[in-house]
Scaffold this motif. Structure first.
Motif, PDB file in Angstrom:
ATOM      1  N   GLU A  68       1.132  -1.087  -0.569  1.00 35.12           N
ATOM      2  CA  GLU A  68       0.197  -0.121  -0.063  1.00 35.12           C
ATOM      3  C   GLU A  68       0.994   1.136   0.306  1.00 35.12           C
ATOM      4  O   GLU A  68       0.251   2.204  -0.110  1.00 35.12           O
TER       5      GLU A  68
ATOM      6  N   TRP B 252       4.806   2.193  -3.171  1.00 38.91           N
ATOM      7  CA  TRP B 252       5.420   3.577  -4.449  1.00 38.91           C
ATOM      8  C   TRP B 252       5.193   4.515  -3.132  1.00 38.91           C
ATOM      9  O   TRP B 252       6.224   5.682  -3.635  1.00 38.91           O
ATOM     10  N   ARG B 253       4.890   5.124  -2.618  1.00 38.37           N
ATOM     11  CA  ARG B 253       5.058   6.303  -1.108  1.00 38.37           C
ATOM     12  C   ARG B 253       6.086   6.277  -1.271  1.00 38.37           C
ATOM     13  O   ARG B 253       7.077   7.726  -0.714  1.00 38.37           O
TER      14      ARG B 253
ATOM     15  N   SER C 203      -4.554   7.922  -4.997  1.00 40.57           N
ATOM     16  CA  SER C 203      -3.922   6.903  -6.333  1.00 40.57           C
ATOM     17  C   SER C 203      -5.321   7.084  -7.188  1.00 40.57           C
ATOM     18  O   SER C 203      -4.835   6.978  -7.906  1.00 40.57           O
ATOM     19  N   ASN C 204      -6.472   7.905  -7.002  1.00 38.52           N
ATOM     20  CA  ASN C 204      -7.048   8.306  -7.930  1.00 38.52           C
ATOM     21  C   ASN C 204      -7.180  10.371  -8.770  1.00 38.52           C
ATOM     22  O   ASN C 204      -7.712  10.864  -7.666  1.00 38.52           O
TER      23      ASN C 204
END
Length: 108
Positions: free
Chosen positions: A81, A84-85, A103-104
């Motif tokens: 989750e 990437w961050r 994310s969106n």
């Protein structure tokens, strides 16, 4: 991918302390005997491919963030989750603001 060369005695070092490949049969024995911690290995399943010159064009178009800076603990993290961050934050202040993007993009 693994970071336990001292246990497998095999693999190609692709970054300091990070290895690709090795003896899969030996790995299975080590895993079955609980001699390898899950944080020492990471499996990738699937396929990624590019057409002729596609990756080169994408790199030239700056659609990839490329860096030789990495944190091995993040590479082997099981927290998909936030992976990437964490990678973006570790790249430094130039990219840190990107880590807060939703994310969106429609939620922005």
């Amino acid at each position: 991918m693994h970071r336990c060369y001292n246990k497998l005695n095999d693999g190609e070092e692709i970054a300091k302390g990070i290895y690709w490949g090795g003896n899969f049969e030996a790995l299975k024995i080590l895993v079955n005997n609980k001699l390898i911690d899950p944080s020492e290995i990471k499996f990738f399943i699937g396929y990624s491919g590019w057409g002729v010159e596609q990756l080169k064009d994408e790199l030239n178009g700056n659609t990839w963030i490329v860096s030789d800076t990495y944190n091995a603990d993040v590479v082997f993290s099981d927290d998909e989750e936030d992976l990437w961050r964490e990678v973006i934050i570790n790249l430094g202040p130039k990219f840190a603001h990107v880590s807060n993007f939703p994310s969106n993009p429609n939620l922005n």
